[in-house]
Write a protein that holds these residues in place. Sequence first.
Motif, PDB file in Angstrom:
ATOM      1  N   GLN A  84       0.854  -1.183   0.000  1.00  0.00           N
ATOM      2  CA  GLN A  84       0.000   0.000   0.000  1.00  0.00           C
ATOM      3  C   GLN A  84       0.893   1.239   0.000  1.00  0.00           C
ATOM      4  N   PRO A  85       0.907   1.981  -1.102  1.00  0.00           N
ATOM      5  CA  PRO A  85       1.831   3.126  -1.186  1.00  0.00           C
ATOM      6  C   PRO A  85       1.604   4.131  -0.071  1.00  0.00           C
ATOM      7  N   LYS A  86       2.692   4.641   0.447  1.00  0.00           N
ATOM      8  CA  LYS A  86       2.633   5.687   1.458  1.00  0.00           C
ATOM      9  C   LYS A  86       3.191   6.982   0.872  1.00  0.00           C
ATOM     10  N   THR A  87       2.729   8.079   1.409  1.00  0.00           N
ATOM     11  CA  THR A  87       3.201   9.381   0.949  1.00  0.00           C
ATOM     12  C   THR A  87       4.397   9.805   1.792  1.00  0.00           C
ATOM     13  N   ILE A  88       5.525   9.985   1.139  1.00  0.00           N
ATOM     14  CA  ILE A  88       6.765  10.340   1.825  1.00  0.00           C
ATOM     15  C   ILE A  88       7.104  11.794   1.508  1.00  0.00           C
ATOM     16  N   GLY A  89       7.110  12.610   2.527  1.00  0.00           N
ATOM     17  CA  GLY A  89       7.537  13.991   2.336  1.00  0.00           C
ATOM     18  C   GLY A  89       9.057  14.060   2.260  1.00  0.00           C
ATOM     19  N   ILE A  90       9.558  14.694   1.233  1.00  0.00           N
ATOM     20  CA  ILE A  90      11.007  14.854   1.075  1.00  0.00           C
ATOM     21  C   ILE A  90      11.336  16.345   1.119  1.00  0.00           C
ATOM     22  N   VAL A  91      12.000  16.770   2.165  1.00  0.00           N
ATOM     23  CA  VAL A  91      12.463  18.160   2.268  1.00  0.00           C
ATOM     24  C   VAL A  91      13.888  18.189   1.743  1.00  0.00           C
ATOM     25  N   MET A  92      14.072  18.864   0.617  1.00  0.00           N
ATOM     26  CA  MET A  92      15.354  18.813  -0.075  1.00  0.00           C
ATOM     27  C   MET A  92      16.217  20.031   0.217  1.00  0.00           C
ATOM     28  N   ALA A  93      17.504  19.782   0.355  1.00  0.00           N
ATOM     29  CA  ALA A  93      18.462  20.878   0.499  1.00  0.00           C
ATOM     30  C   ALA A  93      18.759  21.453  -0.888  1.00  0.00           C
ATOM     31  N   GLY A  94      19.477  22.548  -0.929  1.00  0.00           N
ATOM     32  CA  GLY A  94      19.794  23.172  -2.212  1.00  0.00           C
ATOM     33  C   GLY A  94      21.249  23.581  -2.307  1.00  0.00           C
ATOM     34  N   ASN A  95      22.112  22.855  -1.588  1.00  0.00           N
ATOM     35  CA  ASN A  95      23.525  23.250  -1.562  1.00  0.00           C
ATOM     36  C   ASN A  95      24.274  22.848  -2.825  1.00  0.00           C
ATOM     37  N   THR A 110      10.635   2.124  -4.118  1.00  0.00           N
ATOM     38  CA  THR A 110       9.962   1.304  -3.111  1.00  0.00           C
ATOM     39  C   THR A 110       8.449   1.342  -3.287  1.00  0.00           C
ATOM     40  N   GLY A 111       7.976   1.958  -4.372  1.00  0.00           N
ATOM     41  CA  GLY A 111       6.551   1.974  -4.664  1.00  0.00           C
ATOM     42  C   GLY A 111       5.757   2.994  -3.894  1.00  0.00           C
ATOM     43  N   ASN A 112       6.443   3.949  -3.302  1.00  0.00           N
ATOM     44  CA  ASN A 112       5.758   4.975  -2.521  1.00  0.00           C
ATOM     45  C   ASN A 112       5.584   6.256  -3.334  1.00  0.00           C
ATOM     46  N   LYS A 113       4.902   7.210  -2.739  1.00  0.00           N
ATOM     47  CA  LYS A 113       4.640   8.481  -3.389  1.00  0.00           C
ATOM     48  C   LYS A 113       5.602   9.539  -2.852  1.00  0.00           C
ATOM     49  N   ALA A 114       6.211  10.280  -3.746  1.00  0.00           N
ATOM     50  CA  ALA A 114       7.172  11.308  -3.368  1.00  0.00           C
ATOM     51  C   ALA A 114       6.497  12.675  -3.372  1.00  0.00           C
ATOM     52  N   SER A 115       6.399  13.265  -2.195  1.00  0.00           N
ATOM     53  CA  SER A 115       5.863  14.611  -2.046  1.00  0.00           C
ATOM     54  C   SER A 115       7.044  15.524  -1.730  1.00  0.00           C
ATOM     55  N   CYS A 116       7.493  16.248  -2.736  1.00  0.00           N
ATOM     56  CA  CYS A 116       8.796  16.934  -2.674  1.00  0.00           C
ATOM     57  C   CYS A 116       8.639  18.418  -2.368  1.00  0.00           C
ATOM     58  N   LYS A 117       9.358  18.876  -1.364  1.00  0.00           N
ATOM     59  CA  LYS A 117       9.465  20.310  -1.097  1.00  0.00           C
ATOM     60  C   LYS A 117      10.867  20.736  -1.489  1.00  0.00           C
ATOM     61  N   LEU A 118      10.957  21.487  -2.556  1.00  0.00           N
ATOM     62  CA  LEU A 118      12.248  21.870  -3.115  1.00  0.00           C
ATOM     63  C   LEU A 118      12.845  23.049  -2.370  1.00  0.00           C
ATOM     64  N   SER A 119      14.157  23.089  -2.342  1.00  0.00           N
ATOM     65  CA  SER A 119      14.841  24.272  -1.845  1.00  0.00           C
ATOM     66  C   SER A 119      14.636  25.415  -2.838  1.00  0.00           C
ATOM     67  N   THR A 340      18.232   4.348   3.458  1.00  0.00           N
ATOM     68  CA  THR A 340      16.927   4.923   3.126  1.00  0.00           C
ATOM     69  C   THR A 340      15.954   3.868   2.621  1.00  0.00           C
ATOM     70  N   MET A 341      16.459   2.920   1.837  1.00  0.00           N
ATOM     71  CA  MET A 341      15.590   1.872   1.295  1.00  0.00           C
ATOM     72  C   MET A 341      15.008   1.015   2.436  1.00  0.00           C
ATOM     73  N   GLU A 342      15.853   0.613   3.379  1.00  0.00           N
ATOM     74  CA  GLU A 342      15.363  -0.181   4.515  1.00  0.00           C
ATOM     75  C   GLU A 342      14.307   0.598   5.307  1.00  0.00           C
ATOM     76  N   PHE A 343      14.553   1.867   5.517  1.00  0.00           N
ATOM     77  CA  PHE A 343      13.597   2.714   6.224  1.00  0.00           C
ATOM     78  C   PHE A 343      12.247   2.706   5.517  1.00  0.00           C
ATOM     79  N   LEU A 344      12.261   2.877   4.211  1.00  0.00           N
ATOM     80  CA  LEU A 344      11.011   2.970   3.444  1.00  0.00           C
ATOM     81  C   LEU A 344      10.301   1.624   3.346  1.00  0.00           C
ATOM     82  N   LEU A 345      11.054   0.557   3.262  1.00  0.00           N
ATOM     83  CA  LEU A 345      10.450  -0.772   3.111  1.00  0.00           C
ATOM     84  C   LEU A 345       9.875  -1.315   4.403  1.00  0.00           C
ATOM     85  N   HIS A 346      10.230  -0.714   5.529  1.00  0.00           N
ATOM     86  CA  HIS A 346       9.752  -1.214   6.828  1.00  0.00           C
ATOM     87  C   HIS A 346       8.790  -0.251   7.510  1.00  0.00           C
TER      88      HIS A 346
END
Length: 348
Positions: A84-95, A110-119, A340-346
């Motif tokens: 069941q896909p989960k929505t993962i918020g990704i707060v991205m740096a801009g360095n 990992t089959g999840n949804k990427a909700s991206c907040k860009l720098s 990161t993959m282990e985190f998302l898969l579990h």
Amino acid sequence: MVRYNPILEAFVKLGSFIQDFCENGNTDIALHQAFNDTLVNAEQQNSWFNKENIVFALKQWSNLLTEDKLNQWVSNYTFKEKHQPKTIGIVMAGNIPLVGFHDFLCVLMTGNKASCKLSSNDTVLLPFLANYLIEQEPSLANQITFVEGKFEHFDAVIATGSNNTSRYFEYYFGKKPNIIRKNRNAIAVLTGKESKEQLIALGEDIFRYYGLGCRNVSKVYVPKEYNFDTLFNALFEYSDIIHQNKYTNNYDYNKAVYLMSAFKILDNGFLILKEDESLASPIASLFYEHYDSQSDLKHHIQERSDDVQCIVSQGLFENEIGFGETQKPKLHDYADGVDTMEFLLHLD
């Protein structure tokens, strides 16, 4: 037999496109021209992102986004049959350019949804690549979103920032599963026996992206009586960096501060060496510290492991990186050593 994975195949096509663009850059091809315009916009938005550095970052990704490397990478993990896909918020740096792309890749693979907040320093590169992915695999349109303002609906968060912003991240995201990254730096350990070629390669670790990345070497450990002339002579190949205006401004400012504070420094006209216990050095500066014995140094570095992203050396540390290789991480080289993959898969 490897199971067909449409998302993996979309990333493989993206890797081929990036490789073709970097090698050929044909402006007669509409998509190449559009991507070139995107690179121009990225540099106009953030002058640290010159075309050379953006193309360097793209080339590293084109080298990784191959069918063999992606399959080899994901083969190390166990994927659930029903997910069941989960929505993962990704707060991205801009360095540095596309610094959040690895998190983006992990979430989608990992089959999840990427909700991206860009720098605000890097808002055009990833959306272009995301649109290309969606063209290759339309189902990804439901898995990729770009968020402005605060996250409102998310199941977990991956946030990258500074030690200061991490406190905000902990407060705002602490009740959800999370990976929150703070400041880290790369270091190099020299013995004085390095070849000129190795020290020239070390310059790549120091100067690539103007030293703004967490994998940039910001400090070197050297034995007592180390001859810095050898290092300076090797680094002279990077002297043209002083012609970048923002780099020059930082060089002039930091040099003035050090001189007014009566700090003892070594200076070659484009890089300032300062003896300092800190790991994070300002732009155009490189900190150094002497060590008495390698065993004592290893203990010292172990005590500071939470602040070290990676170590450049030869034959001294188990997980060391070769000279000139810090900005060429592999797919399994996870920031802060957190898989990161282990985190998302579990995720529950």
